[in-house]
Write a protein that holds these residues in place. Structure first.
Motif, PDB file in Angstrom:
ATOM      1  N   GLY A  91     -59.998 109.153  39.991  1.00  0.00           N
ATOM      2  CA  GLY A  91     -58.812 109.840  40.467  1.00  0.00           C
ATOM      3  C   GLY A  91     -58.549 109.723  41.949  1.00  0.00           C
ATOM      4  N   ARG A  92     -59.365 108.965  42.658  1.00  0.00           N
ATOM      5  CA  ARG A  92     -59.146 108.782  44.100  1.00  0.00           C
ATOM      6  C   ARG A  92     -57.805 108.110  44.322  1.00  0.00           C
ATOM      7  NH1 ARG A  92     -59.083 104.776  47.943  1.00  0.00           N
ATOM      8  NH2 ARG A  92     -60.460 104.871  49.764  1.00  0.00           N
ATOM      9  N   ASP A  93     -56.990 108.671  45.218  1.00  0.00           N
ATOM     10  CA  ASP A  93     -55.718 108.039  45.549  1.00  0.00           C
ATOM     11  C   ASP A  93     -55.959 106.768  46.356  1.00  0.00           C
ATOM     12  OD1 ASP A  93     -53.756 109.651  44.333  1.00  0.00           O
ATOM     13  OD2 ASP A  93     -54.025 111.191  45.874  1.00  0.00           O
ATOM     14  N   HIS A  94     -54.966 105.895  46.315  1.00  0.00           N
ATOM     15  CA  HIS A  94     -55.093 104.635  47.025  1.00  0.00           C
ATOM     16  C   HIS A  94     -54.918 104.815  48.528  1.00  0.00           C
ATOM     17  CE1 HIS A  94     -55.469 101.902  43.657  1.00  0.00           C
ATOM     18  NE2 HIS A  94     -54.507 102.546  43.038  1.00  0.00           N
ATOM     19  N   ASP A  95     -55.546 103.905  49.257  1.00  0.00           N
ATOM     20  CA  ASP A  95     -55.362 103.787  50.691  1.00  0.00           C
ATOM     21  C   ASP A  95     -55.263 102.302  50.998  1.00  0.00           C
ATOM     22  OD1 ASP A  95     -57.961 102.842  50.500  1.00  0.00           O
ATOM     23  OD2 ASP A  95     -58.792 104.172  52.025  1.00  0.00           O
ATOM     24  N   PRO A  96     -55.086 101.896  52.253  1.00  0.00           N
ATOM     25  CA  PRO A  96     -54.936 100.469  52.542  1.00  0.00           C
ATOM     26  C   PRO A  96     -56.102  99.611  52.051  1.00  0.00           C
ATOM     27  CG  PRO A  96     -54.126 101.732  54.383  1.00  0.00           C
ATOM     28  CD  PRO A  96     -54.751 102.729  53.449  1.00  0.00           C
ATOM     29  N   LEU A  97     -57.327 100.110  52.119  1.00  0.00           N
ATOM     30  CA  LEU A  97     -58.461  99.302  51.674  1.00  0.00           C
ATOM     31  C   LEU A  97     -58.463  99.100  50.160  1.00  0.00           C
ATOM     32  CD1 LEU A  97     -61.430 100.473  53.929  1.00  0.00           C
ATOM     33  CD2 LEU A  97     -60.296  98.245  53.938  1.00  0.00           C
ATOM     34  N   SER A  98     -58.134 100.137  49.395  1.00  0.00           N
ATOM     35  CA  SER A  98     -58.125  99.965  47.939  1.00  0.00           C
ATOM     36  C   SER A  98     -56.977  99.069  47.490  1.00  0.00           C
ATOM     37  CB  SER A  98     -58.068 101.313  47.225  1.00  0.00           C
ATOM     38  OG  SER A  98     -56.808 101.927  47.373  1.00  0.00           O
TER      39      SER A  98
END
Length: 285
Positions: free
Chosen positions: A192-199
């Motif tokens: 459930g981790r939201d996306h960030d630039p690295l993902s």
């Protein structure tokens, strides 16, 4: 499902790097990101993007290009970085991922060149003719849990991603590829981790290859991959659309677009991939 925060998720743990000395980082690469004969190229790009961002002291990858020189395997690795230029808002540098061989000598696996900065400091204006891909709602798309194959027969990376594939690009899975060279899916992380630039660097290389919808039953390892991260994504799954227009000489290009829940184009990429016979343990799947 409990929502994992950025910094506490499996993805963050598995892309963590430890500073050994100035510009040199140690990392432990887990087996869970394997596909085919090695670790997934998007996972490795995110790992190197994290190390490069720390070395450059800039939080976000704006553009990053990776050349995959040899197969990266689970186990210890060292990342050696070099700063090429520092400017007011961005910095550019390179990073090399190396692993020891049987004699203890360092073998280079991946080399990247990238420019990092702060996406939150960019102006908010958008002028684009690009349009989000037309994908059915999440609940009408197909996930790994719908596969007739046993979980142990799937590549380990399948269990590190939460994909829901557009049924219109899933003909290859039932022996009826469309021949269109397209692949589309919803993409999220299982915890459930939201996306960030690295993902997003993982997302551009996280789907099955477009080669499958062309009727090419092969392993398609990445030779070179360039990604542009355009904005920090809004919360929620992203939509990824892959296309190819040309297969020649045993290679194909694969273009990716990543759209967030607010219909913004947050990442783009192009890669060159080589078409190779599948590893033996992938045959008959």
């Amino acid at each position: 499902m409990t929502q994992a925060t950025i910094g506490s998720s499996e993805f963050d743990r598995d892309t963590r790097v430890r500073l050994r000395t100035d510009g040199v980082f140690d990392a432990d690469l887990p087996e869970g990101w394997s596909v085919g004969a090695g670790l997934n190229g998007g996972y490795l790009l995110a790992l190197l993007g994290r190390a490069l961002g720390e070395a450059l002291e800039r939080p976000d990858p704006f553009t990053i290009t990776a050349h995959y020189l040899s197969g990266t395997t689970p186990g210890p690795a060292v990342i050696r970085t070099d700063v090429a230029a520092r400017r007011h808002s961005t910095a550019t540098g390179s990073a090399r991922l190396l692993q020891p061989d049987a004699d203890g000598n360092e073998v280079e696996r991946v080399r990247v060149l990238g420019t990092c900065g702060d996406l939150s400091a960019l102006p908010a204006d958008v002028h684009t003719t690009a349009k989000p891909p037309e994908i059915p709602p999440w609940e009408h798309c197909v996930g790994a849990e719908h596969s007739p194959h046993d979980a142990e027969r799937m590549p380990p990376i399948v269990h590190r991603l939460r994909l829901r594939l557009d049924p219109a690009t899933l003909g290859w899975a039932i022996g009826e590829p469309s021949g269109k060279g397209e692949m589309r899916a919803w993409f999220a992380l299982p915890d459930g981790r939201d996306h960030d630039p690295l993902s997003l660097l993982l997302a551009v290389d996280g789907l099955p290859s477009v080669a499958f919808e062309l009727g090419i039953d092969a392993w398609v390892p990445t030779v070179e991959l360039t990604a542009h991260v355009r904005a920090r994504p809004a919360p929620g799954p992203v939509r990824v659309a892959l296309t190819t227009r040309n297969v020649a000489g045993g290679y194909l290009e694969e273009d990716a677009e990543v759209w967030d829940s607010e219909d913004r184009l947050v990442a783009q990429s192009r890669q060159l991939a080589k078409i190779k016979p599948k590893p033996s343990h992938f045959r008959s799947q």
